[in-house]
Design an enzyme around this catalytic site. Structure first.
Site, PDB file in Angstrom:
ATOM      1  N   CYS A 122     -12.278  -9.378   9.929  1.00  0.00           N
ATOM      2  CA  CYS A 122     -13.621  -9.897   9.450  1.00  0.00           C
ATOM      3  C   CYS A 122     -14.174  -9.621   8.242  1.00  0.00           C
ATOM      4  O   CYS A 122     -15.191 -10.229   7.833  1.00  0.00           O
ATOM      5  CB  CYS A 122     -14.791  -9.442  10.681  1.00  0.00           C
ATOM      6  SG  CYS A 122     -15.003  -7.762  10.620  1.00  0.00           S
ATOM      7  N   ASP A 126       0.759  -1.259  -0.131  1.00  0.00           N
ATOM      8  CA  ASP A 126      -0.008   0.053   0.334  1.00  0.00           C
ATOM      9  C   ASP A 126       0.829   1.010   0.133  1.00  0.00           C
ATOM     10  O   ASP A 126       1.673   1.501   0.902  1.00  0.00           O
ATOM     11  CB  ASP A 126      -1.101   0.004   1.199  1.00  0.00           C
ATOM     12  CG  ASP A 126      -1.777   1.347   1.213  1.00  0.00           C
ATOM     13  OD1 ASP A 126      -2.752   1.271   0.538  1.00  0.00           O
ATOM     14  OD2 ASP A 126      -1.400   2.211   2.180  1.00  0.00           O
ATOM     15  N   CYS A 134     -12.252  -4.309   6.664  1.00  0.00           N
ATOM     16  CA  CYS A 134     -11.378  -4.511   7.780  1.00  0.00           C
ATOM     17  C   CYS A 134     -10.669  -6.237   7.557  1.00  0.00           C
ATOM     18  O   CYS A 134     -11.485  -7.008   6.752  1.00  0.00           O
ATOM     19  CB  CYS A 134     -12.477  -5.131   9.032  1.00  0.00           C
ATOM     20  SG  CYS A 134     -11.816  -5.901  10.496  1.00  0.00           S
ATOM     21  N   GLU A 136      -2.265  -1.538  -5.868  1.00  0.00           N
ATOM     22  CA  GLU A 136      -3.696  -1.135  -6.033  1.00  0.00           C
ATOM     23  C   GLU A 136      -3.508  -0.191  -7.758  1.00  0.00           C
ATOM     24  O   GLU A 136      -2.488   0.044  -7.770  1.00  0.00           O
ATOM     25  CB  GLU A 136      -4.218  -0.063  -5.021  1.00  0.00           C
ATOM     26  CG  GLU A 136      -4.523  -0.634  -3.758  1.00  0.00           C
ATOM     27  CD  GLU A 136      -4.826   0.424  -2.918  1.00  0.00           C
ATOM     28  OE1 GLU A 136      -6.378   0.447  -2.460  1.00  0.00           O
ATOM     29  OE2 GLU A 136      -4.360   1.189  -2.477  1.00  0.00           O
ATOM     30  N   ASP A 174      -3.026   1.979   6.821  1.00  0.00           N
ATOM     31  CA  ASP A 174      -2.108   1.598   5.655  1.00  0.00           C
ATOM     32  C   ASP A 174      -1.820   0.218   5.901  1.00  0.00           C
ATOM     33  O   ASP A 174      -1.813  -0.633   4.968  1.00  0.00           O
ATOM     34  CB  ASP A 174      -0.846   2.407   5.627  1.00  0.00           C
ATOM     35  CG  ASP A 174      -1.218   4.072   5.345  1.00  0.00           C
ATOM     36  OD1 ASP A 174      -2.059   4.045   4.788  1.00  0.00           O
ATOM     37  OD2 ASP A 174      -0.376   4.663   5.853  1.00  0.00           O
ATOM     38  N   CYS A 180     -15.547  -6.382  14.957  1.00  0.00           N
ATOM     39  CA  CYS A 180     -14.674  -7.743  15.776  1.00  0.00           C
ATOM     40  C   CYS A 180     -13.677  -6.590  16.683  1.00  0.00           C
ATOM     41  O   CYS A 180     -12.728  -7.353  16.939  1.00  0.00           O
ATOM     42  CB  CYS A 180     -13.974  -8.345  14.601  1.00  0.00           C
ATOM     43  SG  CYS A 180     -12.857  -7.100  13.595  1.00  0.00           S
TER      44      CYS A 180
END
Length: 457
Positions: A364, A213, A361, A308, A390, A383
């Site tokens: 979860c 990232d 997340c 990305e 990041d 959660c």
């Protein structure tokens, strides 16, 4: 295909010869451009008079052979001194114009992706970096590996040893196709374009997967928890750049400040301009060195790298972040990873541009509806996971390959994608991947097909 670039240590005579070759390349380019524009204007005027197409002035071809034929017919009149320079110099200018005209035509016809390309313009002696390209003749590295031999220019000393290229040439794993000599920030460089035969390589972690990232606060955060700090080379040099910019503004430049007509710049302005160019070149070299070290380490260690698909061109429109984003080099990181992963036997996987890596997340899979940039810590209400945003995004990117989740992706808002009026609406999508160089968006509903991960090409 790979390029090897070396700095040159020229004598005053060699520097004059290179400047002369670059000048005649610019001369050929500008003459051919004026010729093409004149014929186009003449044909347009004749059409306005009602003249039939078969009786119009013959058009000038836009290909390199056609432009070369036009130049050879008039070179004795336009450039009676043409024998003083290599024919490759004139070919350089004509080839540049042929490529520019083709790009403009393809952009108008929709054959070229990206932003629209404008019509070619004349090359300026002051603004255009001097450059000349050699494709024929004697182009080789001297046996001492500290000199290169170029057509009509002879033996030129290198600032550094060319042993890396010489070893490949001696082993027969590389073949020089062309040599381009270019001046940047007052220094001449030669770049050899070579066809290289590479041996099969494997990353040190053949099954390793890492998500990367990129950002401004940290240049890169890996899913393993490693953080690559952002050196901010441009910010560090801003004080010197501002000082040199103010010094140039106080001197007589190449244009009149009121009428903007060209004038002769003062020698003090020329010296200050060279100092400013060298400072910018130093920043660019520092940035390039850091990015190459980072991407080489990642490509040599991990078999699969997930990044990305960022819209960098749209991100730099933010005037508050444009300089920081440009200094970080988001697009350059992805470009280098694309070919270095292939060299090292790995693959580069590009997540969909609309995949909410920061809002999801990593524990979860719950997707937040909003997550402003000012919030640097991700907190999951489902959660109770608390994690740096990041690092959370990097882990989500890695999980795209590790978990082998669905073949499609959701967009950033978790909503329907806009389509043409009357067309189908894309359904909400699950996390997925796309091959490097593509946006990875799925076709409209009813045309979606599963796709496997592919290596970057």
């Amino acid at each position: 295909m790979q390029a090897y670039r070396f700095a040159l240590d020229l004598t005053p005579g060699q520097e004059r010869d290179l400047a002369r070759h670059a000048g005649v390349a610019r001369k050929a380019h500008n003459w051919a451009l004026d010729r093409v524009k004149a014929v186009m204007a003449q044909r347009a005027a004749e059409r306005s008079y009602g003249i039939d197409d078969d009786q119009l002035t013959p058009a000038v071809g836009w290909t390199l052979p056609a432009l070369r034929r036009e130049w050879n017919q008039v070179k004795d009149e336009v450039a009676p001194w043409w024998r003083e320079c290599s024919k490759e110099a004139y070919n350089t200018g004509l080839d540049a114009l042929a490529r520019a005209l083709k790009n403009w035509s393809d952009s108008r016809c929709g054959k070229r992706a990206g932003r629209q390309v404008g019509f070619p313009r004349r090359k300026s002696k002051r603004r255009t970096p001097p450059s000349v390209r050699f494709t024929t003749g004697v182009i080789r590295v001297a046996p001492d590996r500290k000199h290169v031999i170029l057509p009509r220019l002879g033996t030129i000393k290198l600032h550094e040893s060319a042993r890396k290229l010489a070893r490949r040439l001696e082993a027969g794993t590389a073949r020089i196709l062309s040599a381009t000599v270019r001046r940047e920030a007052g220094r001449w460089h030669v770049a050899f374009t070579c066809e290289v035969a590479r041996s099969d390589r494997k990353p040190s972690r053949p099954t390793g997967v890492v998500g990367v990232d990129v950002g401004i606060h940290h240049l890169a955060v890996l899913s393993t928890g490693d953080v690559e700090p952002n050196p901010r080379h441009l910010d560090a040099a801003q004080r010197s750049l501002r000082r040199l910019g103010r010094a140039m503004a106080r001197k007589r430049g190449p244009y009149d400040p009121t009428t903007r007509t060209p004038i002769t710049a003062s020698r003090r302005w020329e010296r200050t301009s060279k100092r400013l160019s060298r400072q910018h070149a130093r920043v660019a070299n520092l940035r390039r060195d850091g990015l190459h070290k980072l991407t080489t380490r990642l490509a040599g260690e991990y078999a699969t790298i997930v990044v990305e698909d960022l819209n960098v061109a749209g991100m730099v429109r933010n005037r508050r972040l444009a300089r920081a984003i440009s200094d970080a080099g988001f697009g350059e990181i992805r470009r280098q990873l694309a070919y270095k992963t292939v060299w090292n036997g790995g693959q580069l996987v590009t997540a969909d541009r609309w995949y909410p890596s920061s809002k999801t997340c990593s524990g979860c899979g719950t997707v937040k509806p909003k997550l402003p940039l000012r919030i640097r810590t991700f907190t999951c209400q489902a959660c109770l996971l608390v994690l740096d945003r990041d690092l959370n995004a990097a882990r989500n990117l890695a999980q795209l390959v590790v978990a082998g989740s669905g073949s499609e992706t959701v967009n950033g808002r978790g909503a329907h994608r806009k389509t043409r009026p009357g067309g189908p609406v894309a359904v909400k999508r699950l996390p997925g991947t796309a091959s490097a160089g593509q946006t990875g968006t799925a076709p409209p509903q009813g045309g979606t097909a599963d796709h496997a991960l592919t290596s970057a090409s």
